[in-house]
Design an enzyme around this catalytic site. Structure first.
Site: not given
Ligand SMILES: [Zn+2]
Length: 223
Positions: A35, A50, A80
């Site tokens: 991310n 997702g 995260e």
């Molecule tokens: Zn990760």
């Protein structure tokens, strides 16, 4: 939500989608893993949880306040998000990239740090530490990542991946590529035996020379 782009968030959304496609193409993550985020004033634009990078659109990018409050009605922010916010709080980062790239993951399972076998590692602040394993998405992982950064712009997460940051997304992303390249090069060097690493003095000298040359460029001195 529409407030023009005086806060830079619209530009950040477009940039995050474009770099997400690169993340796949460059082999730094697969599917929707990893991310990225960009700080814009007192908010952070961050990739959603997702949604595969191949399908992500600018309107899918999430916006959160520095305390984690969601500021739009979009998708669920990356799992995260706490780690990204902890890095913004602890450093001067303006963008954060988290990868699940194979070379750093392989290293993370086997070594306590990525040593300085090439001077380009000064671009990350020196040898890159491997943070202890803590479950994804946890406050513990955020703390472990920040703790192992300490003077570096990159950290490797044991049995998980890596995080880099920079003054903008381009720099944070370039550092993620550099980190993966250094990990691959180190693995190749290991095939010959125990590689020689550069000393702290060697690295200090490189850093000083890099600074000197940058200063010369700004003054318009000949190369
Ligand atoms: Zn990760």
């Amino acid at each position: 939500m529409d407030s023009g782009d005086s806060d830079g968030l619209a530009a950040a959304r477009v940039q995050l989608v474009s770099y997400s496609a690169r993340l796949l193409a460059d082999g730094l993550a697969i599917g929707s893993a990893g991310n990225m985020s960009v700080r814009a004033r007192d908010a952070v634009a961050i990739t959603p949880s997702g949604i595969s990078y191949a399908e992500m659109r600018p309107e899918d990018v999430c916006v959160v306040a520095m305390d984690g409050t969601e500021l739009d009605n979009g998708e669920t922010p990356s799992s995260e998000t706490p780690m990204h916010l902890a890095i913004y709080a602890a450093t001067n980062a303006m963008a954060v990239v988290h990868t699940h790239s194979p070379e750093v993951i392989a290293l993370s399972a086997s070594r306590p740090e990525l040593p300085a076998i090439h001077y380009a590692i000064t671009g990350l602040g020196g040898p890159v530490r491997v943070a202890p394993y803590v479950r994804f998405g946890s406050a513990g992982l955020a703390a472990a990542a920040v703790g192992a950064l300490n003077g570096r712009s990159a950290v490797i997460l044991r049995n998980h991946g890596a995080v880099t940051y920079g003054r903008d997304l381009a720099q944070a992303y370039d550092r993620a590529l550099l980190l993966e390249w250094l990990a691959r090069t180190y693995r190749m060097a290991l095939s010959y035996g125990e590689p020689a690493a550069l000393s702290a003095a060697d690295l200090d000298e490189v850093t000083a020379e890099t600074r000197r040359r940058r200063y010369g460029e700004r003054r318009g001195a000949p190369p």
